[in-house]
Design a protein around this motif. Structure first.
Motif, mmCIF file in Angstrom:
data_model
loop_
_atom_site.group_PDB
_atom_site.id
_atom_site.type_symbol
_atom_site.label_atom_id
_atom_site.label_comp_id
_atom_site.label_asym_id
_atom_site.label_seq_id
_atom_site.Cartn_x
_atom_site.Cartn_y
_atom_site.Cartn_z
ATOM 1 N N THR A 193 47.924 52.381 50.983
ATOM 2 C CA THR A 193 49.065 52.600 50.094
ATOM 3 C C THR A 193 48.993 51.674 48.882
ATOM 4 O OG1 THR A 193 50.458 53.252 51.966
ATOM 5 C CG2 THR A 193 51.586 52.589 49.953
ATOM 6 N N ALA A 194 48.658 50.405 49.135
ATOM 7 C CA ALA A 194 48.615 49.419 48.046
ATOM 8 C C ALA A 194 47.595 49.789 46.989
ATOM 9 C CB ALA A 194 48.319 48.039 48.616
ATOM 10 N N THR A 195 46.401 50.209 47.411
ATOM 11 C CA THR A 195 45.360 50.545 46.440
ATOM 12 C C THR A 195 45.688 51.823 45.686
ATOM 13 O OG1 THR A 195 44.081 51.649 48.175
ATOM 14 C CG2 THR A 195 43.547 49.359 47.710
ATOM 15 N N ALA A 247 46.115 43.613 44.252
ATOM 16 C CA ALA A 247 47.007 44.286 45.200
ATOM 17 C C ALA A 247 46.844 43.678 46.593
ATOM 18 C CB ALA A 247 46.716 45.780 45.235
ATOM 19 N N LEU A 248 45.605 43.427 46.976
ATOM 20 C CA LEU A 248 45.352 42.806 48.273
ATOM 21 C C LEU A 248 45.951 41.404 48.317
ATOM 22 C CD1 LEU A 248 43.979 42.836 51.037
ATOM 23 C CD2 LEU A 248 41.903 41.990 49.948
ATOM 24 N N ALA A 249 45.888 40.683 47.208
ATOM 25 C CA ALA A 249 46.462 39.336 47.164
ATOM 26 C C ALA A 249 47.965 39.371 47.390
ATOM 27 C CB ALA A 249 46.145 38.669 45.827
ATOM 28 N N VAL A 250 48.645 40.389 46.847
ATOM 29 C CA VAL A 250 50.087 40.515 47.070
ATOM 30 C C VAL A 250 50.376 40.747 48.545
ATOM 31 C CG1 VAL A 250 52.126 41.931 46.611
ATOM 32 C CG2 VAL A 250 50.603 41.311 44.736
ATOM 33 N N VAL A 268 45.291 32.363 43.527
ATOM 34 C CA VAL A 268 44.275 32.066 42.505
ATOM 35 C C VAL A 268 43.084 33.002 42.641
ATOM 36 C CG1 VAL A 268 42.656 30.338 41.655
ATOM 37 C CG2 VAL A 268 44.983 29.660 42.277
ATOM 38 N N ALA A 269 42.586 33.169 43.862
ATOM 39 C CA ALA A 269 41.426 34.022 44.078
ATOM 40 C C ALA A 269 41.732 35.480 43.788
ATOM 41 C CB ALA A 269 40.926 33.876 45.510
ATOM 42 N N GLY A 270 42.993 35.893 44.006
ATOM 43 C CA GLY A 270 43.365 37.271 43.726
ATOM 44 C C GLY A 270 43.154 37.646 42.275
ATOM 45 N N ARG A 271 43.272 36.687 41.390
ATOM 46 C CA ARG A 271 43.063 36.950 39.962
ATOM 47 C C ARG A 271 41.587 36.899 39.580
ATOM 48 N NH1 ARG A 271 47.733 37.067 37.182
ATOM 49 N NH2 ARG A 271 49.603 36.372 38.273
ATOM 50 N N LEU A 272 40.756 36.382 40.469
ATOM 51 C CA LEU A 272 39.325 36.294 40.185
ATOM 52 C C LEU A 272 38.494 37.297 40.976
ATOM 53 C CD1 LEU A 272 38.866 32.407 40.213
ATOM 54 C CD2 LEU A 272 38.861 33.902 38.207
ATOM 55 N N SER A 273 39.024 37.756 42.119
ATOM 56 C CA SER A 273 38.200 38.559 43.030
ATOM 57 C C SER A 273 37.813 39.905 42.452
ATOM 58 C CB SER A 273 38.928 38.752 44.363
ATOM 59 O OG SER A 273 40.159 39.437 44.172
ATOM 60 N N ASP A 274 38.593 40.443 41.518
ATOM 61 C CA ASP A 274 38.222 41.717 40.898
ATOM 62 C C ASP A 274 37.095 41.542 39.885
ATOM 63 O OD1 ASP A 274 40.145 43.523 42.134
ATOM 64 O OD2 ASP A 274 41.676 42.452 40.993
ATOM 65 N N GLY A 281 38.044 34.082 52.085
ATOM 66 C CA GLY A 281 38.229 35.231 52.969
ATOM 67 C C GLY A 281 38.884 36.400 52.266
ATOM 68 N N GLY A 282 39.908 36.142 51.457
ATOM 69 C CA GLY A 282 40.577 37.218 50.731
ATOM 70 C C GLY A 282 39.661 37.914 49.745
ATOM 71 N N THR A 283 38.814 37.149 49.078
ATOM 72 C CA THR A 283 37.860 37.729 48.132
ATOM 73 C C THR A 283 36.867 38.643 48.842
ATOM 74 O OG1 THR A 283 38.042 35.883 46.584
ATOM 75 C CG2 THR A 283 36.030 37.193 46.478
ATOM 76 N N LEU A 284 36.352 38.195 49.977
ATOM 77 C CA LEU A 284 35.383 39.003 50.720
ATOM 78 C C LEU A 284 36.011 40.281 51.251
ATOM 79 C CD1 LEU A 284 33.540 36.136 52.619
ATOM 80 C CD2 LEU A 284 32.587 37.586 50.800
ATOM 81 N N ILE A 285 37.252 40.212 51.732
ATOM 82 C CA ILE A 285 37.913 41.410 52.236
ATOM 83 C C ILE A 285 38.213 42.378 51.101
ATOM 84 C CG2 ILE A 285 39.994 42.269 53.373
ATOM 85 C CD1 ILE A 285 37.867 40.966 55.192
#
Length: 386
Positions: free
Chosen positions: A115-117, A128-131, A258-264, A310-314
């Motif tokens: 749903t998020a994606t 979205a995953l970071a949220v 922080v990683a949520g803004r870089l992982s993309d 971990g969040g970046t890899l997922i």
């Protein structure tokens, strides 16, 4: 980010509180139900096993059903499992309720990721995953330590009742704010299930799932057995367990944000920078755990680094499975929880060795080292070159 994402994060908060709260309750549960601390730690693994099995199974069964109805149904089932867990005096029954709760959590998270994606543009999956993960990290900041305090004051069963109560506003929020179908879900039709499952033959997808699982195993190996380190090794009182959990949770929120803004855009930078620091941090924590001040500082740092990496890899799992729009969320969920299953099992084997309570910390360091050794030569195939 759209408001419905934050409503999903509210439910993730309730479920994350349950998933992580055992870190502060393991000693009390073991004492109350007459089992060893290592055996009680298997409750975490039981939950993770249910997540691993449940994510793809439930996602496959519900892939063509309205998302909102499925999300609410899983929240209700999750609450019911906690009511049963709160009243049982049998360890086997408690394990069974953890598995049922995990199946509900897995189904919810798989649907929530899908749903998020669908609610955001294709290049914002990481944010979205970071949220969504922020619900988990806030759980470690507020829900889990609150549960630990509640458990210390009223007993561990009170925390199970509290989690069941948290599910009520989560279900109401989903009913009120989530559309029957994701607003950006304008696909003419999802691929056949066989086609989506065939994505698991993609070496790049399998690689990034392995890396995510290994890093998450390192996180859960130490997090599950953090309470004995705080009380036995550092010599602090029981209420300091809650302080340590708050620090870990605060760090995890900072890391995933922080990683949520870089992982993309720069996932390779997160892995190359955060991975070695995470490895050094687990080793340092094992060395200075007897010193309360250093222990608490490093707990914060490890929370930030663990969730950033971990969040970046997922998030890369979602990018690596473009041909599985309804099943990719379950692949990410399974990767997370394969690690959550293996981590405590590995850590438990070290408790009766000379390392004692510090064994899980050493296990975490070795798991991160293994992930880095795998990622380095295959970073291009895993999508980690940027």
């Amino acid at each position: 980010m759209p408001l419905p994402l934050y409503l999903l994060a509210l439910a993730v908060f309730a479920m994350g509180t349950s998933e992580f709260m055992l870190a502060g309750l393991i000693p009390d549960i073991a004492s109350d139900l007459g089992v060893s601390v290592g055996t009680a730690g298997l409750l975490t693994s039981a939950f993770a096993v249910g997540m691993v099995v449940g994510a793809p199974l439930v996602a496959a069964l519900s892939r063509n059903r309205p998302g909102r109805a499925g999300l609410v149904g899983f929240v209700v089932l999750f609450a019911a499992a906690h009511v049963v867990g709160a009243v049982t005096a049998n360890f086997a029954v408690l394990v069974a309720t953890r598995i049922v709760a995990a199946l509900a959590n897995a189904g919810f998270l798989a649907l929530a990721l899908t749903t998020a994606t669908a609610l955001v543009p294709p290049d914002k999956k990481g944010r979205a995953l970071a949220v969504l993960l922020s619900g988990t990290t806030v759980a470690t900041i507020a829900g889990v330590p609150g549960g630990s305090v509640l458990g210390a004051l009223l007993g561990w069963r009170a925390t199970f009742w509290a989690v069941a109560a948290l599910c009520v506003p989560a279900a109401v929020g989903i009913l009120a704010g989530i559309p029957r179908r994701p607003v950006r879900d304008d696909r003419p039709g999802a691929p056949a299930l066989r086609s989506e499952l065939a994505q698991l033959g993609n070496p790049g997808l399998l690689l990034v799932m392995l890396l995510g699982a290994t890093v998450n195993a390192a996180t859960f190996a130490s997090f599950t057995f953090l309470a004995p380190v705080v009380t036995e090794t550092a010599g602090l009182g029981d209420l300091w367990i809650s302080v340590a959990l708050v620090l870990f949770g605060t760090g995890s929120f900072v890391g995933v944000t922080v990683a949520g803004r870089l992982s993309d855009r720069r996932p390779g930078l997160v892995v190359a920078g955060g991975g070695p620091l995470l490895l050094i941090g687990w080793l340092a924590l094992a060395v200075v755990a007897e010193h309360p001040g250093a222990l608490l500082v490093l707990v914060f740092a490890q929370g930030a680094l663990s969730f950033a990496l971990g969040g970046t890899l997922i998030a890369r799992v979602l990018y690596a499975a473009p041909g599985a729009p309804t099943m990719a969320g379950s692949y990410a969920t399974s990767a997370l929880n394969i690690g959550a299953t293996a981590g405590p099992l590995i850590a438990a084997t070290t408790l009766d060795t000379r390392a004692g309570d510090l064994g899980p910390l050493v296990s975490s360091a070795l798991l991160v080292a293994m992930a880095l050794l795998i990622a380095l030569p295959f970073r291009g195939r895993a999508g980690l070159v940027r």
